[in-house]
Design an enzyme around this catalytic site. Structure first.
Site, PDB file in Angstrom:
ATOM      1  N   ASN A   2       0.869  -1.193   0.000  1.00  0.00           N
ATOM      2  CA  ASN A   2       0.000   0.000   0.000  1.00  0.00           C
ATOM      3  C   ASN A   2       0.898   1.232   0.000  1.00  0.00           C
ATOM      4  O   ASN A   2       1.517   1.550   1.018  1.00  0.00           O
ATOM      5  CB  ASN A   2      -0.900  -0.032   1.247  1.00  0.00           C
ATOM      6  CG  ASN A   2      -1.720   1.245   1.395  1.00  0.00           C
ATOM      7  OD1 ASN A   2      -1.772   2.075   0.481  1.00  0.00           O
ATOM      8  ND2 ASN A   2      -2.368   1.398   2.542  1.00  0.00           N
TER       9      ASN A   2
ATOM     10  N   LYS B 257       0.087   4.252  -0.102  1.00  0.00           N
ATOM     11  CA  LYS B 257      -0.535   5.427   0.518  1.00  0.00           C
ATOM     12  C   LYS B 257      -0.347   6.646  -0.409  1.00  0.00           C
ATOM     13  O   LYS B 257      -0.359   6.486  -1.623  1.00  0.00           O
ATOM     14  CB  LYS B 257       0.028   5.654   1.930  1.00  0.00           C
ATOM     15  CG  LYS B 257      -0.087   4.380   2.773  1.00  0.00           C
ATOM     16  CD  LYS B 257       0.130   4.582   4.230  1.00  0.00           C
ATOM     17  CE  LYS B 257      -0.015   3.245   4.953  1.00  0.00           C
ATOM     18  NZ  LYS B 257       0.065   3.333   6.394  1.00  0.00           N
TER      19      LYS B 257
ATOM     20  N   HIS C  36      -9.532   1.285   5.252  1.00  0.00           N
ATOM     21  CA  HIS C  36      -8.235   1.465   5.915  1.00  0.00           C
ATOM     22  C   HIS C  36      -8.409   2.404   7.108  1.00  0.00           C
ATOM     23  O   HIS C  36      -9.189   3.361   7.035  1.00  0.00           O
ATOM     24  CB  HIS C  36      -7.213   2.041   4.915  1.00  0.00           C
ATOM     25  CG  HIS C  36      -5.814   1.968   5.437  1.00  0.00           C
ATOM     26  ND1 HIS C  36      -5.331   2.858   6.367  1.00  0.00           N
ATOM     27  CD2 HIS C  36      -4.809   1.092   5.188  1.00  0.00           C
ATOM     28  CE1 HIS C  36      -4.077   2.534   6.658  1.00  0.00           C
ATOM     29  NE2 HIS C  36      -3.732   1.470   5.954  1.00  0.00           N
TER      30      HIS C  36
ATOM     31  N   GLU D  77      -6.708   4.744   8.164  1.00  0.00           N
ATOM     32  CA  GLU D  77      -6.449   6.165   7.876  1.00  0.00           C
ATOM     33  C   GLU D  77      -7.676   6.816   7.253  1.00  0.00           C
ATOM     34  O   GLU D  77      -7.916   8.012   7.432  1.00  0.00           O
ATOM     35  CB  GLU D  77      -5.211   6.290   6.966  1.00  0.00           C
ATOM     36  CG  GLU D  77      -3.933   6.027   7.758  1.00  0.00           C
ATOM     37  CD  GLU D  77      -2.776   5.482   6.957  1.00  0.00           C
ATOM     38  OE1 GLU D  77      -2.813   5.537   5.719  1.00  0.00           O
ATOM     39  OE2 GLU D  77      -1.825   4.969   7.588  1.00  0.00           O
TER      40      GLU D  77
ATOM     41  N   GLU E 259      -5.098  -4.728  10.801  1.00  0.00           N
ATOM     42  CA  GLU E 259      -4.100  -3.677  10.954  1.00  0.00           C
ATOM     43  C   GLU E 259      -4.379  -2.912  12.247  1.00  0.00           C
ATOM     44  O   GLU E 259      -5.181  -1.961  12.248  1.00  0.00           O
ATOM     45  CB  GLU E 259      -4.166  -2.702   9.775  1.00  0.00           C
ATOM     46  CG  GLU E 259      -3.833  -3.329   8.442  1.00  0.00           C
ATOM     47  CD  GLU E 259      -3.259  -2.313   7.460  1.00  0.00           C
ATOM     48  OE1 GLU E 259      -2.173  -2.560   6.941  1.00  0.00           O
ATOM     49  OE2 GLU E 259      -3.885  -1.251   7.247  1.00  0.00           O
TER      50      GLU E 259
ATOM     51  N   GLY F 256       2.684   2.535  11.005  1.00  0.00           N
ATOM     52  CA  GLY F 256       3.607   3.656  10.894  1.00  0.00           C
ATOM     53  C   GLY F 256       4.369   3.976  12.167  1.00  0.00           C
ATOM     54  O   GLY F 256       5.022   5.018  12.256  1.00  0.00           O
TER      55      GLY F 256
ATOM     56  N   SER G 152       3.629  -1.869  10.420  1.00  0.00           N
ATOM     57  CA  SER G 152       5.080  -1.904  10.641  1.00  0.00           C
ATOM     58  C   SER G 152       5.728  -3.235  10.241  1.00  0.00           C
ATOM     59  O   SER G 152       6.708  -3.663  10.860  1.00  0.00           O
ATOM     60  CB  SER G 152       5.420  -1.545  12.090  1.00  0.00           C
ATOM     61  OG  SER G 152       5.034  -0.211  12.363  1.00  0.00           O
TER      62      SER G 152
HETATM   63  P1  13P Z   1       3.145   0.656   7.745  1.00  0.00           P
HETATM   64  O1  13P Z   1       3.671  -0.654   7.178  1.00  0.00           O
HETATM   65  O2  13P Z   1       3.854   1.850   7.251  1.00  0.00           O
HETATM   66  O3  13P Z   1       3.026   0.575   9.238  1.00  0.00           O
HETATM   67  O4  13P Z   1       1.642   0.792   7.193  1.00  0.00           O
HETATM   68  C1  13P Z   1       0.790  -0.284   7.284  1.00  0.00           C
HETATM   69  C2  13P Z   1      -0.436   0.028   6.536  1.00  0.00           C
HETATM   70  O5  13P Z   1      -1.197   0.888   6.923  1.00  0.00           O
HETATM   71  C3  13P Z   1      -0.689  -0.706   5.293  1.00  0.00           C
HETATM   72  O6  13P Z   1      -1.971  -0.489   4.824  1.00  0.00           O
END
Ligand code: 13P
Length: 252
Positions: free
Chosen positions: A9, A11, A95, A97, A167, A173, A212
């Site tokens: 992903n 982002k 997601h 976010e 997640e 992150g 992560s």
């Molecule tokens: P990170 O791997 O940067 O923690 O992000 C995970 C994520 O949100 C994947 O969708």
């Protein structure tokens, strides 16, 4: 059981030009195989570039979000019809976010899942608890609600087409991935919710871990039989690291 899935992903990173260069570099070090499925979810603006750069490889294309409507006066939105036309196979839905920053509710997520399935795309439903929810012992309740409401009125044969990504919000992150035990526990619970509600075999669907994931912790995570792959954020932005994570999944 379907093969493992490693999903990258991106982002809100990489322009279309950067995306093209990434795929060129990535294909120099990674040759797709049948034992692991790989997908890349670039921003909308790089979908076409990634699609073209991937050419005839088996690496799948995914979108990071979608509108629940097919078409209409929805300024700024992208429909499943448009994603399908661009060659997308998967769509990430719900997601954290999007839940956190754009107020996406389980009910909106449910509408999106229906719409994605209606256009022959495969949804990846993201679920996960916040740190406060975990510390209060509410993880099982939060996860179950996200699944029950996110998949409201989705039939069993459609659930079989689904991928679920666990997640935990506190792991995204932060560099602080869930331990194998923590992730396994929730993955088993997700499997139970699916089996109980839809009467389908848990082995029929993939449950990914995200938060992560990196080249160092991937091997141990993939040793858990409850973890069927990963949804990778930061570590998928570098072709070498992403390839290392995929190799870890292949070895286990
Ligand atoms: P990170 O791997 O940067 O923690 O992000 C995970 C994520 O949100 C994947 O969708």
């Amino acid at each position: 059981m379907p093969s493992s899935l490693i999903a990258g992903n991106w982002k809100m990173f990489k322009t279309a030009s950067e995306a093209r260069l990434f795929i060129q570099d990535f294909l120099k070090i990674y040759t797709p195989t049948d034992s692991v499925e790989v997908l890349i979810a670039p921003p909308f603006t790089a979908l076409q570039a990634v699609h073209d750069a991937l050419g005839s490889t088996t690496i799948a294309l995914a979108a990071q979000n979608v509108c629940g409507e097919k078409e209409g006066a929805f300024t700024g939105e992208i429909s499943p019809l448009m994603l399908k036309d661009l060659g997308c196979k998967y769509v990430i839905v719900g997601h954290s976010e999007r839940r956190q920053h754009y107020g996406e509710t389980n009910s909106l997520i449910n509408q999106k899942i229906h719409s994605v399935l209606a256009h022959d795309l495969l949804p990846i439903l993201c679920v996960g608890e916040s740190l406060e929810e975990r510390q209060a012992g509410h993880t099982p309740r939060v996860i179950e609600k996200q699944i029950q409401e996110g998949l409201h009125n989705i039939a069993a044969d459609q659930v079989r087409q689904l991928t679920i990504a666990y997640e935990p919000v506190w792991a995204i992150g932060t560099g602080l991935a869930a331990t194998v035990e923590q992730a396994t526990e929730v993955h088993i619970q997700i499997g139970q919710v699916i089996e109980e509600k839809w009467k389908i075999d848990r082995q029929d669907i993939r449950i990914l871990y995200g938060g992560s994931v990196n080249a160092e912790n991937a091997t141990s995570l993939f040793q858990s039989s409850a973890i069927n792959g990963a949804l990778v954020g930061k570590a998928c932005l570098n072709p070498d690291t992403f390839a290392k994570i995929i190799f870890s999944a292949k070895k286990t």
